[in-house]
Scaffold this motif. Structure first.
Motif, mmCIF file in Angstrom:
data_model
loop_
_atom_site.group_PDB
_atom_site.id
_atom_site.type_symbol
_atom_site.label_atom_id
_atom_site.label_comp_id
_atom_site.label_asym_id
_atom_site.label_seq_id
_atom_site.Cartn_x
_atom_site.Cartn_y
_atom_site.Cartn_z
ATOM 1 N N ARG A 171 0.805 -1.225 0.000
ATOM 2 C CA ARG A 171 0.000 0.000 0.000
ATOM 3 C C ARG A 171 0.845 1.284 0.000
ATOM 4 O O ARG A 171 0.702 2.162 0.846
ATOM 5 C CB ARG A 171 -0.963 -0.023 1.181
ATOM 6 N N PRO A 172 1.751 1.406 -0.975
ATOM 7 C CA PRO A 172 2.602 2.592 -1.020
ATOM 8 C C PRO A 172 1.836 3.888 -1.263
ATOM 9 O O PRO A 172 2.238 4.942 -0.769
ATOM 10 C CB PRO A 172 3.567 2.291 -2.166
ATOM 11 N N ALA A 173 0.734 3.821 -2.033
ATOM 12 C CA ALA A 173 -0.035 5.046 -2.282
ATOM 13 C C ALA A 173 -0.567 5.637 -0.983
ATOM 14 O O ALA A 173 -0.594 6.864 -0.803
ATOM 15 C CB ALA A 173 -1.182 4.758 -3.249
ATOM 16 N N GLU A 174 -0.977 4.769 -0.060
ATOM 17 C CA GLU A 174 -1.454 5.250 1.236
ATOM 18 C C GLU A 174 -0.322 5.888 2.027
ATOM 19 O O GLU A 174 -0.515 6.887 2.727
ATOM 20 C CB GLU A 174 -2.089 4.112 2.031
ATOM 21 N N ALA A 175 0.875 5.305 1.927
ATOM 22 C CA ALA A 175 2.023 5.861 2.632
ATOM 23 C C ALA A 175 2.385 7.235 2.088
ATOM 24 O O ALA A 175 2.663 8.171 2.849
ATOM 25 C CB ALA A 175 3.214 4.913 2.518
ATOM 26 N N VAL A 176 2.383 7.363 0.753
ATOM 27 C CA VAL A 176 2.694 8.658 0.141
ATOM 28 C C VAL A 176 1.649 9.690 0.541
ATOM 29 O O VAL A 176 1.974 10.817 0.940
ATOM 30 C CB VAL A 176 2.773 8.533 -1.390
ATOM 31 N N ARG A 177 0.377 9.317 0.460
ATOM 32 C CA ARG A 177 -0.700 10.235 0.816
ATOM 33 C C ARG A 177 -0.639 10.606 2.293
ATOM 34 O O ARG A 177 -0.822 11.777 2.659
ATOM 35 C CB ARG A 177 -2.051 9.595 0.492
ATOM 36 N N GLY A 178 -0.335 9.638 3.153
ATOM 37 C CA GLY A 178 -0.229 9.935 4.573
ATOM 38 C C GLY A 178 0.871 10.927 4.869
ATOM 39 O O GLY A 178 0.731 11.786 5.753
ATOM 40 N N LEU A 179 1.975 10.822 4.141
ATOM 41 C CA LEU A 179 3.071 11.774 4.319
ATOM 42 C C LEU A 179 2.682 13.162 3.821
ATOM 43 O O LEU A 179 2.880 14.166 4.517
ATOM 44 C CB LEU A 179 4.310 11.268 3.579
ATOM 45 N N LEU A 180 2.110 13.222 2.634
ATOM 46 C CA LEU A 180 1.746 14.523 2.068
ATOM 47 C C LEU A 180 0.695 15.232 2.910
ATOM 48 O O LEU A 180 0.690 16.464 3.009
ATOM 49 C CB LEU A 180 1.250 14.351 0.630
ATOM 50 N N ASP A 181 -0.194 14.466 3.521
ATOM 51 C CA ASP A 181 -1.229 15.063 4.361
ATOM 52 C C ASP A 181 -0.651 15.757 5.585
ATOM 53 O O ASP A 181 -1.312 16.600 6.200
ATOM 54 C CB ASP A 181 -2.241 13.998 4.803
ATOM 55 N N ARG A 182 0.584 15.404 5.957
ATOM 56 C CA ARG A 182 1.235 16.028 7.103
ATOM 57 C C ARG A 182 1.955 17.321 6.733
ATOM 58 O O ARG A 182 2.447 18.037 7.628
ATOM 59 C CB ARG A 182 2.253 15.055 7.717
ATOM 60 N N LEU A 183 2.036 17.601 5.434
ATOM 61 C CA LEU A 183 2.847 18.727 4.976
ATOM 62 C C LEU A 183 2.014 19.980 4.738
ATOM 63 O O LEU A 183 0.814 19.919 4.476
ATOM 64 C CB LEU A 183 3.573 18.349 3.684
ATOM 65 N N ALA A 184 2.672 21.105 4.800
ATOM 66 C CA ALA A 184 2.017 22.397 4.608
ATOM 67 C C ALA A 184 1.650 22.608 3.146
ATOM 68 O O ALA A 184 2.263 22.034 2.236
ATOM 69 C CB ALA A 184 2.944 23.523 5.080
ATOM 70 N N ASP A 185 0.651 23.440 2.926
ATOM 71 C CA ASP A 185 0.292 23.856 1.577
ATOM 72 C C ASP A 185 1.509 24.479 0.910
ATOM 73 O O ASP A 185 2.276 25.215 1.538
ATOM 74 C CB ASP A 185 -0.846 24.878 1.653
ATOM 75 N N GLY A 186 1.713 24.152 -0.363
ATOM 76 C CA GLY A 186 2.880 24.659 -1.073
ATOM 77 C C GLY A 186 4.074 23.728 -1.014
ATOM 78 O O GLY A 186 5.134 24.046 -1.562
ATOM 79 N N SER A 187 3.919 22.577 -0.365
ATOM 80 C CA SER A 187 4.969 21.563 -0.363
ATOM 81 C C SER A 187 4.997 20.850 -1.715
ATOM 82 O O SER A 187 4.078 20.995 -2.536
ATOM 83 C CB SER A 187 4.730 20.551 0.763
ATOM 84 N N PHE A 188 6.040 20.073 -1.941
ATOM 85 C CA PHE A 188 6.212 19.409 -3.236
ATOM 86 C C PHE A 188 6.531 17.923 -3.057
ATOM 87 O O PHE A 188 7.111 17.519 -2.048
ATOM 88 C CB PHE A 188 7.358 20.052 -4.026
#
Length: 270
Positions: A171-188
Protein backbone atom coordinates in the motif's frame (compact mmCIF):
# COMPACT_ATOMS: atom_id res chain seq x y z
CA UNK A 1 2.78 -2.31 12.00
CA UNK A 2 0.46 -0.17 9.90
CA UNK A 3 0.79 -0.28 6.14
CA UNK A 4 2.64 -3.59 5.97
CA UNK A 5 6.16 -2.28 6.27
CA UNK A 6 8.98 -4.79 6.55
CA UNK A 7 10.94 -4.81 9.82
CA UNK A 8 14.06 -2.65 9.85
CA UNK A 9 17.29 -4.60 9.92
CA UNK A 10 20.47 -3.50 11.66
CA UNK A 11 22.81 -5.97 9.94
CA UNK A 12 24.39 -5.95 6.49
CA UNK A 13 24.55 -9.12 4.37
CA UNK A 14 27.02 -8.55 1.55
CA UNK A 15 26.33 -11.99 0.05
CA UNK A 16 22.93 -10.81 -1.15
CA UNK A 17 22.56 -7.87 -3.54
CA UNK A 18 21.06 -4.67 -2.18
CA UNK A 19 19.35 -2.09 -4.37
CA UNK A 20 21.36 0.73 -2.78
CA UNK A 21 24.69 -0.94 -3.50
CA UNK A 22 23.60 -1.85 -7.04
CA UNK A 23 22.85 1.82 -7.68
CA UNK A 24 26.22 2.76 -6.19
CA UNK A 25 27.98 0.34 -8.55
CA UNK A 26 26.12 1.68 -11.60
CA UNK A 27 27.01 5.25 -10.56
CA UNK A 28 30.66 4.17 -10.38
CA UNK A 29 30.81 4.31 -6.59
CA UNK A 30 33.03 2.20 -4.35
CA UNK A 31 30.57 0.61 -1.92
CA UNK A 32 29.41 -2.49 -3.79
CA UNK A 33 30.30 -6.16 -3.41
CA UNK A 34 30.48 -9.13 -5.81
CA UNK A 35 26.81 -10.01 -5.21
CA UNK A 36 25.76 -6.49 -6.19
CA UNK A 37 28.00 -6.43 -9.24
CA UNK A 38 26.74 -9.83 -10.42
CA UNK A 39 23.14 -8.64 -10.03
CA UNK A 40 23.93 -5.55 -12.10
CA UNK A 41 25.43 -7.73 -14.81
CA UNK A 42 22.28 -9.88 -14.96
CA UNK A 43 20.07 -6.81 -15.07
CA UNK A 44 22.19 -5.14 -17.75
CA UNK A 45 21.67 -8.17 -19.98
CA UNK A 46 17.95 -7.38 -19.85
CA UNK A 47 18.39 -3.58 -19.93
CA UNK A 48 21.54 -2.70 -21.91
CA UNK A 49 21.19 1.04 -21.17
CA UNK A 50 20.73 0.47 -17.43
CA UNK A 51 23.63 2.72 -16.39
CA UNK A 52 22.23 5.60 -18.45
CA UNK A 53 18.81 5.08 -16.85
CA UNK A 54 20.33 5.31 -13.36
CA UNK A 55 22.30 8.42 -14.28
CA UNK A 56 19.16 10.04 -15.71
CA UNK A 57 17.27 9.38 -12.48
CA UNK A 58 20.07 10.95 -10.46
CA UNK A 59 20.16 14.00 -12.71
CA UNK A 60 16.38 14.38 -12.49
CA UNK A 61 16.43 14.27 -8.70
CA UNK A 62 19.19 16.86 -8.35
CA UNK A 63 17.72 19.12 -11.06
CA UNK A 64 14.36 19.03 -9.29
CA UNK A 65 15.98 19.99 -5.98
CA UNK A 66 17.78 22.87 -7.67
CA UNK A 67 14.59 24.09 -9.33
CA UNK A 68 12.55 23.93 -6.14
CA UNK A 69 15.26 25.72 -4.17
CA UNK A 70 15.98 28.46 -6.70
CA UNK A 71 12.57 29.07 -8.27
CA UNK A 72 10.21 28.22 -5.43
CA UNK A 73 12.28 29.08 -2.39
CA UNK A 74 12.00 25.65 -0.79
CA UNK A 75 14.42 25.37 2.12
CA UNK A 76 13.40 22.01 3.63
CA UNK A 77 13.78 18.59 2.03
CA UNK A 78 13.01 15.00 3.00
CA UNK A 79 15.03 12.63 0.80
CA UNK A 80 13.22 9.29 1.22
CA UNK A 81 15.10 6.21 0.03
CA UNK A 82 18.17 8.39 -0.43
CA UNK A 83 20.64 5.61 -1.18
CA UNK A 84 24.37 5.68 -0.55
CA UNK A 85 26.16 9.05 -0.60
CA UNK A 86 27.32 10.10 -4.05
CA UNK A 87 29.69 12.72 -5.40
CA UNK A 88 26.92 15.31 -5.03
CA UNK A 89 23.87 14.98 -2.82
CA UNK A 90 20.57 16.70 -2.11
CA UNK A 91 21.83 19.00 0.65
CA UNK A 92 24.75 20.26 -1.43
CA UNK A 93 22.41 21.30 -4.24
CA UNK A 94 19.86 22.86 -1.87
CA UNK A 95 22.52 24.73 0.06
CA UNK A 96 23.88 26.33 -3.11
CA UNK A 97 20.62 28.27 -3.18
CA UNK A 98 20.60 28.95 0.57
CA UNK A 99 23.26 27.78 3.00
CA UNK A 100 20.57 27.41 5.67
CA UNK A 101 18.61 24.79 3.72
CA UNK A 102 17.82 21.71 5.79
CA UNK A 103 17.74 18.13 4.57
CA UNK A 104 16.71 14.88 6.25
CA UNK A 105 17.95 11.75 4.51
CA UNK A 106 15.84 8.63 5.15
CA UNK A 107 16.64 5.07 4.10
CA UNK A 108 15.81 1.60 5.32
CA UNK A 109 19.19 0.08 4.44
CA UNK A 110 21.48 -0.02 7.51
CA UNK A 111 24.60 0.44 5.37
CA UNK A 112 23.09 3.56 3.80
CA UNK A 113 22.26 4.94 7.25
CA UNK A 114 25.76 4.26 8.59
CA UNK A 115 27.57 5.76 5.60
CA UNK A 116 25.18 8.70 5.52
CA UNK A 117 25.75 9.55 9.17
CA UNK A 118 29.49 9.50 8.59
CA UNK A 119 29.51 11.50 5.35
CA UNK A 120 26.38 13.65 5.13
CA UNK A 121 25.36 14.84 8.58
CA UNK A 122 25.99 18.50 9.41
CA UNK A 123 24.86 19.82 12.76
CA UNK A 124 21.73 21.91 12.38
CA UNK A 125 21.48 21.42 8.62
CA UNK A 126 21.41 17.73 7.64
CA UNK A 127 20.30 14.55 9.37
CA UNK A 128 20.33 10.86 8.39
CA UNK A 129 17.62 8.57 9.74
CA UNK A 130 17.11 4.85 9.24
CA UNK A 131 13.42 4.56 8.50
CA UNK A 132 10.78 2.95 6.32
CA UNK A 133 8.85 4.98 3.77
CA UNK A 134 5.82 2.87 4.70
CA UNK A 135 6.03 4.11 8.29
CA UNK A 136 6.46 7.82 7.77
CA UNK A 137 4.55 8.69 10.95
CA UNK A 138 7.39 7.13 12.93
CA UNK A 139 10.00 9.01 10.91
CA UNK A 140 8.20 12.34 11.23
CA UNK A 141 7.71 11.70 14.92
CA UNK A 142 11.46 11.36 15.43
CA UNK A 143 12.43 14.23 17.79
CA UNK A 144 15.60 14.95 15.79
CA UNK A 145 13.58 15.29 12.59
CA UNK A 146 11.12 17.60 14.33
CA UNK A 147 14.01 19.77 15.51
CA UNK A 148 15.32 20.20 11.98
CA UNK A 149 12.15 20.42 9.88
CA UNK A 150 9.32 22.91 10.47
CA UNK A 151 6.26 21.12 9.10
CA UNK A 152 4.19 24.29 9.24
CA UNK A 153 6.27 25.50 6.26
CA UNK A 154 6.67 23.96 2.79
CA UNK A 155 8.77 20.82 2.48
CA UNK A 156 9.91 19.01 -0.66
CA UNK A 157 9.71 15.22 -0.44
CA UNK A 158 12.12 13.38 -2.74
CA UNK A 159 11.08 9.83 -3.65
CA UNK A 160 13.14 8.96 -6.69
CA UNK A 161 13.82 5.32 -7.60
CA UNK A 162 12.39 4.03 -4.34
CA UNK A 163 8.76 3.00 -4.89
CA UNK A 164 9.72 0.20 -7.26
CA UNK A 165 11.16 -1.42 -4.11
CA UNK A 166 7.61 -1.67 -2.72
CA UNK A 167 4.74 -3.87 -3.92
CA UNK A 168 1.16 -2.72 -4.26
CA UNK A 169 0.26 -5.14 -1.46
CA UNK A 170 2.29 -2.92 0.87
CA UNK A 171 0.00 0.00 0.00
CA UNK A 172 2.60 2.59 -1.02
CA UNK A 173 -0.04 5.05 -2.28
CA UNK A 174 -1.45 5.25 1.24
CA UNK A 175 2.02 5.86 2.63
CA UNK A 176 2.69 8.66 0.14
CA UNK A 177 -0.70 10.23 0.82
CA UNK A 178 -0.23 9.94 4.57
CA UNK A 179 3.07 11.77 4.32
CA UNK A 180 1.75 14.52 2.07
CA UNK A 181 -1.23 15.06 4.36
CA UNK A 182 1.24 16.03 7.10
CA UNK A 183 2.85 18.73 4.98
CA UNK A 184 2.02 22.40 4.61
CA UNK A 185 0.29 23.86 1.58
CA UNK A 186 2.88 24.66 -1.07
CA UNK A 187 4.97 21.56 -0.36
CA UNK A 188 6.21 19.41 -3.24
CA UNK A 189 6.57 15.75 -4.19
CA UNK A 190 9.43 14.71 -6.48
CA UNK A 191 8.77 11.09 -7.45
CA UNK A 192 9.97 8.69 -10.09
CA UNK A 193 10.38 4.95 -10.48
CA UNK A 194 11.09 2.25 -13.03
CA UNK A 195 8.22 1.85 -15.45
CA UNK A 196 7.34 -0.02 -18.61
CA UNK A 197 4.32 -0.32 -20.87
CA UNK A 198 5.22 -3.95 -21.61
CA UNK A 199 4.06 -6.65 -19.15
CA UNK A 200 6.84 -9.03 -20.21
CA UNK A 201 9.48 -6.40 -19.46
CA UNK A 202 7.93 -5.68 -16.07
CA UNK A 203 7.83 -9.38 -15.20
CA UNK A 204 11.39 -10.02 -16.38
CA UNK A 205 12.86 -7.16 -14.34
CA UNK A 206 10.85 -8.19 -11.28
CA UNK A 207 12.10 -11.77 -11.57
CA UNK A 208 15.76 -10.70 -11.81
CA UNK A 209 15.47 -8.27 -8.91
CA UNK A 210 13.52 -10.59 -6.61
CA UNK A 211 16.09 -13.35 -7.16
CA UNK A 212 19.06 -11.03 -6.75
CA UNK A 213 17.86 -9.30 -3.59
CA UNK A 214 16.22 -12.31 -1.89
CA UNK A 215 12.81 -10.67 -2.24
CA UNK A 216 13.75 -7.15 -1.16
CA UNK A 217 12.04 -5.71 -4.22
CA UNK A 218 8.68 -4.37 -5.27
CA UNK A 219 7.50 -3.99 -8.85
CA UNK A 220 7.95 -2.14 -12.10
CA UNK A 221 4.76 -0.16 -12.76
CA UNK A 222 3.04 1.28 -15.79
CA UNK A 223 3.18 5.06 -16.27
CA UNK A 224 -0.53 5.25 -15.42
CA UNK A 225 0.13 3.50 -12.11
CA UNK A 226 2.88 5.99 -11.26
CA UNK A 227 0.52 8.85 -12.15
CA UNK A 228 -1.71 7.60 -9.35
CA UNK A 229 0.84 8.68 -6.74
CA UNK A 230 0.29 12.28 -7.88
CA UNK A 231 -3.49 12.23 -7.48
CA UNK A 232 -4.66 15.52 -5.98
CA UNK A 233 -1.39 17.33 -6.67
CA UNK A 234 -0.75 20.14 -9.14
CA UNK A 235 1.71 18.66 -11.65
CA UNK A 236 4.57 21.01 -12.45
CA UNK A 237 5.99 21.69 -15.89
CA UNK A 238 7.08 19.91 -18.02
CA UNK A 239 4.64 17.30 -16.70
CA UNK A 240 4.89 13.57 -16.19
CA UNK A 241 7.16 11.48 -18.37
CA UNK A 242 10.52 9.82 -18.90
CA UNK A 243 12.75 11.80 -16.55
CA UNK A 244 15.72 11.56 -18.90
CA UNK A 245 14.03 14.41 -20.80
CA UNK A 246 12.81 16.35 -17.75
CA UNK A 247 15.77 18.71 -17.44
CA UNK A 248 15.23 19.84 -21.04
CA UNK A 249 11.77 21.12 -20.05
CA UNK A 250 10.21 19.45 -23.08
CA UNK A 251 6.78 17.85 -23.00
CA UNK A 252 7.25 14.15 -23.40
CA UNK A 253 5.24 11.00 -23.32
CA UNK A 254 5.97 7.42 -22.34
CA UNK A 255 5.37 5.47 -25.49
CA UNK A 256 8.31 3.07 -25.34
CA UNK A 257 8.05 -0.55 -24.30
CA UNK A 258 11.44 -0.87 -22.64
CA UNK A 259 12.36 0.07 -19.09
CA UNK A 260 12.56 3.75 -18.22
CA UNK A 261 12.45 6.05 -15.19
CA UNK A 262 9.05 7.73 -15.15
CA UNK A 263 7.89 10.52 -12.86
CA UNK A 264 7.57 14.21 -12.25
CA UNK A 265 7.01 16.93 -9.67
CA UNK A 266 3.71 17.75 -7.98
CA UNK A 267 2.71 20.58 -5.66
CA UNK A 268 0.44 20.29 -2.64
CA UNK A 269 -2.44 22.73 -3.06
CA UNK A 270 -5.37 22.66 -0.68
Amino acid sequence: MGLGQRPLTRTVDVTVASVARMYDFLLRGKDSYPADQAACERLTEAVPDLASLIEAQRAFSLNAVDRLATRHGVRQFLDVGCGLPSWINTHQVAQRADSGSRVVYIDKDPMVAAHGRAMLEEEGRTLVVQGDLLDTSKVLGNPRVAELIDFSRPVAVIMTSVLHCVTDDERPAEAVRGLLDRLADGSFLVLSQWASNDARTRDRIADIMHRSTAGAWGQVRTPAEVDGFFRGLATQEPGMGDVSEWARAAHHGAQGFGLFEYGGVGRVQR
